[in-house]
Enzyme design. Structure first.
Site, PDB file in Angstrom:
ATOM      1  N   ALA A 234      42.281  38.092  39.883  1.00 32.13           N
ATOM      2  CA  ALA A 234      42.582  36.685  39.628  1.00 32.13           C
ATOM      3  C   ALA A 234      43.316  36.130  40.845  1.00 32.13           C
ATOM      4  O   ALA A 234      43.964  36.873  41.585  1.00 32.13           O
ATOM      5  CB  ALA A 234      43.458  36.560  38.386  1.00 32.13           C
TER       6      ALA A 234
ATOM      7  N   GLY B   9      41.260  41.398  37.871  1.00 32.42           N
ATOM      8  CA  GLY B   9      40.205  40.604  37.243  1.00 32.42           C
ATOM      9  C   GLY B   9      38.824  40.914  37.802  1.00 32.42           C
ATOM     10  O   GLY B   9      37.818  40.717  37.120  1.00 32.42           O
TER      11      GLY B   9
ATOM     12  N   GLU C  37      37.702  43.850  35.932  1.00 34.21           N
ATOM     13  CA  GLU C  37      37.442  43.391  34.562  1.00 34.21           C
ATOM     14  C   GLU C  37      36.128  42.632  34.478  1.00 34.21           C
ATOM     15  O   GLU C  37      35.357  42.795  33.532  1.00 34.21           O
ATOM     16  CB  GLU C  37      38.613  42.529  34.085  1.00 34.21           C
ATOM     17  CG  GLU C  37      39.891  43.333  33.951  1.00 34.21           C
ATOM     18  CD  GLU C  37      41.099  42.458  33.639  1.00 34.21           C
ATOM     19  OE1 GLU C  37      41.443  41.611  34.486  1.00 34.21           O
ATOM     20  OE2 GLU C  37      41.673  42.602  32.557  1.00 34.21           O
TER      21      GLU C  37
HETATM   22  N1  CO8 Z   1      44.573  36.249  44.902  1.00 35.49           N
HETATM   23  C1  CO8 Z   1      44.719  35.374  45.907  1.00 35.49           C
HETATM   24  N2  CO8 Z   1      44.513  35.684  47.201  1.00 35.49           N
HETATM   25  C2  CO8 Z   1      44.156  36.956  47.479  1.00 35.49           C
HETATM   26  C3  CO8 Z   1      43.990  37.934  46.483  1.00 35.49           C
HETATM   27  C4  CO8 Z   1      44.202  37.535  45.131  1.00 35.49           C
HETATM   28  N3  CO8 Z   1      44.020  38.370  44.102  1.00 35.49           N
HETATM   29  N4  CO8 Z   1      43.650  39.107  47.068  1.00 35.49           N
HETATM   30  C5  CO8 Z   1      43.587  38.865  48.388  1.00 35.49           C
HETATM   31  N5  CO8 Z   1      43.887  37.577  48.634  1.00 35.49           N
HETATM   32  C6  CO8 Z   1      43.953  36.894  49.918  1.00 35.49           C
HETATM   33  C7  CO8 Z   1      45.198  37.341  50.700  1.00 35.49           C
HETATM   34  O1  CO8 Z   1      46.354  36.623  50.259  1.00 35.49           O
HETATM   35  C8  CO8 Z   1      44.756  37.031  52.115  1.00 35.49           C
HETATM   36  O2  CO8 Z   1      44.895  35.648  52.325  1.00 35.49           O
HETATM   37  P1  CO8 Z   1      45.658  35.126  53.666  1.00 35.49           P
HETATM   38  O3  CO8 Z   1      44.728  35.560  54.777  1.00 35.49           O
HETATM   39  O4  CO8 Z   1      45.699  33.655  53.449  1.00 35.49           O
HETATM   40  O5  CO8 Z   1      47.002  35.827  53.749  1.00 35.49           O
HETATM   41  C9  CO8 Z   1      43.238  37.321  52.101  1.00 35.49           C
HETATM   42  O6  CO8 Z   1      42.858  37.286  50.741  1.00 35.49           O
HETATM   43  C10 CO8 Z   1      42.909  38.692  52.654  1.00 35.49           C
HETATM   44  O7  CO8 Z   1      43.688  39.641  51.957  1.00 35.49           O
HETATM   45  P2  CO8 Z   1      44.557  40.770  52.718  1.00 35.49           P
HETATM   46  O8  CO8 Z   1      45.032  40.263  54.035  1.00 35.49           O
HETATM   47  O9  CO8 Z   1      45.598  41.262  51.745  1.00 35.49           O
HETATM   48  O10 CO8 Z   1      43.393  41.873  52.964  1.00 35.49           O
HETATM   49  P3  CO8 Z   1      43.575  43.444  53.113  1.00 35.49           P
HETATM   50  O11 CO8 Z   1      42.275  43.954  53.545  1.00 35.49           O
HETATM   51  O12 CO8 Z   1      44.805  43.777  53.940  1.00 35.49           O
HETATM   52  O13 CO8 Z   1      43.884  43.972  51.606  1.00 35.49           O
HETATM   53  C11 CO8 Z   1      43.526  44.048  49.233  1.00 35.49           C
HETATM   54  C12 CO8 Z   1      42.897  43.833  50.632  1.00 35.49           C
HETATM   55  C13 CO8 Z   1      44.002  45.523  49.103  1.00 35.49           C
HETATM   56  C14 CO8 Z   1      42.450  43.765  48.221  1.00 35.49           C
HETATM   57  C15 CO8 Z   1      44.741  43.096  49.056  1.00 35.49           C
HETATM   58  O14 CO8 Z   1      44.327  41.776  49.383  1.00 35.49           O
HETATM   59  C16 CO8 Z   1      45.298  43.056  47.650  1.00 35.49           C
HETATM   60  O15 CO8 Z   1      46.016  43.959  47.254  1.00 35.49           O
HETATM   61  N6  CO8 Z   1      44.966  41.971  46.897  1.00 35.49           N
HETATM   62  C17 CO8 Z   1      45.530  41.765  45.572  1.00 35.49           C
HETATM   63  C18 CO8 Z   1      44.824  42.650  44.575  1.00 35.49           C
HETATM   64  C19 CO8 Z   1      45.447  42.444  43.215  1.00 35.49           C
HETATM   65  O16 CO8 Z   1      46.643  42.671  42.991  1.00 35.49           O
HETATM   66  N7  CO8 Z   1      44.591  42.000  42.253  1.00 35.49           N
HETATM   67  C20 CO8 Z   1      45.039  41.730  40.906  1.00 35.49           C
HETATM   68  C21 CO8 Z   1      45.355  40.263  40.752  1.00 35.49           C
HETATM   69  S1  CO8 Z   1      46.097  39.861  39.141  1.00 35.49           S
HETATM   70  C22 CO8 Z   1      44.740  39.901  38.104  1.00 35.49           C
HETATM   71  O17 CO8 Z   1      43.628  40.051  38.527  1.00 35.49           O
HETATM   72  C23 CO8 Z   1      45.063  39.724  36.649  1.00 35.49           C
HETATM   73  C24 CO8 Z   1      43.792  39.675  35.847  1.00 35.49           C
HETATM   74  C25 CO8 Z   1      43.915  38.631  34.809  1.00 35.49           C
HETATM   75  C26 CO8 Z   1      42.606  38.093  34.358  1.00 35.49           C
HETATM   76  C27 CO8 Z   1      41.707  37.631  35.463  1.00 35.49           C
HETATM   77  C28 CO8 Z   1      40.803  36.547  35.064  1.00 35.49           C
HETATM   78  C29 CO8 Z   1      39.779  36.307  36.095  1.00 35.49           C
END
Ligand code: CO8
Length: 236
Positions: free
Chosen positions: A65, A108, A111
């Site tokens: 998400a 998400g 999911e």
């Molecule tokens: N939301 C918003 N932005 C994101 C997300 C996210 N989930 N994941 C990555 N991004 C963005 C980063 O902020 C970054 O943006 P910016 O360049 O502006 O800083 C860009 O994408 C690239 O990401 P990274 O620089 O972090 O890329 P890396 O290759 O270093 O890392 C990862 C990749 C490991 C995937 C890392 O981005 C990460 O850990 N992301 C978050 C993953 C996470 O915690 N997901 C769970 C989110 S909560 C959730 O899903 C709850 C579910 C509820 C229901 C969902 C309904 C749809």
């Protein structure tokens, strides 16, 4: 056809829907939810479509998400807006839906893949429910469906540690889809799988997810992610 956050193509009887928010690793925001659910409903109503394939980019199926969109939300807003309810329409689609997953399928994203009828994974695929690192729990069926895919023990491990599993492990354990412990809400959500129907369990999980937005740990977890630092959890 290109819509704001997705691309749709038709290949014979297959409707291919590609998530298209590359800069955010296909993070699922409200617009993407709306457009993907609408595309699935539209394909379902089209008698020429025999199958829907949902995919992302080589780097990310979907990284969860959209954290930026929801980080500041209050628990009240989460309950009232109930955005995740739209996914019930996605799971009601009768046309078979295949998730074709390469790269990250986290939170998400994992999911969403599990809401499809089955998952085809590239060897680059990485699955995980890392919500605990953000101070929240899965919100659209992760704890419930993962338990059904890979069993309680491994699902508990995945949700409580937030670790990712690679494609080979995912295939071995039947997801085509690993983890360890943590907090009380998750334990409860996952254990509900033994007492309730899937839909009841999914609704329960969603309520718990929204409630985490009343906690310090959710604000700290999501803010720390956005500030690119490790969170300091207080369990409050
Ligand atoms: N939301 C918003 N932005 C994101 C997300 C996210 N989930 N994941 C990555 N991004 C963005 C980063 O902020 C970054 O943006 P910016 O360049 O502006 O800083 C860009 O994408 C690239 O990401 P990274 O620089 O972090 O890329 P890396 O290759 O270093 O890392 C990862 C990749 C490991 C995937 C890392 O981005 C990460 O850990 N992301 C978050 C993953 C996470 O915690 N997901 C769970 C989110 S909560 C959730 O899903 C709850 C579910 C509820 C229901 C969902 C309904 C749809």
């Amino acid at each position: 056809m290109t819509c704001g956050t997705i691309l749709t193509e038709t290949h014979g009887r297959v409707r291919l829907v590609t998530l298209n928010r590359p800069k955010a690793l296909n993070a699922i925001n409200r617009q993407l939810t709306r457009e993907l659910v609408a595309a699935a409903i539209e394909a379902d109503a089209d008698p020429t479509v025999g199958c829907i394939v949902v995919t992302g980019s080589p780097k990310a199926f979907a990284a969860g998400a959209d954290i930026k969109e929801m980080a500041a939300a209050t628990a009240t807003e989460m309950y009232i807006n109930d955005h995740f309810a739209a996914w019930e329409q996605f799971t009601a689609v009768r046309t078979p839906i295949i998730a074709a997953v390469a790269g990250y399928a986290l939170g998400g994203g994992c999911e969403l893949a599990m809401m499809c009828d089955f998952i085809l994974a590239a060897d680059t695929a990485k699955f995980g429910q890392p919500e605990i690192k953000l101070g929240v729990n899965p919100g659209i069926g992760g704890s419930q469906r993962l338990t059904r895919f890979i069993g309680k023990s491994k699902a508990m491990e995945m949700c409580l540690t937030g670790r990712t599993m690679d494609a080979a492990e995912a295939e071995r354990c039947g997801l085509v889809s690993h983890v360890v412990p943590a907090d009380r809400l998750l334990v409860e959500a996952i254990n509900r799988r033994y007492e309730t129907t899937l839909s009841e369990g999914v609704r329960f999980e969603r309520r718990v997810f929204y409630a985490t937005f009343a906690t310090h740990d959710q604000k700290e977890g999501m803010t720390a992610f956005l500030e690119k630092r490790l969170p300091t959890f207080t369990h409050g």
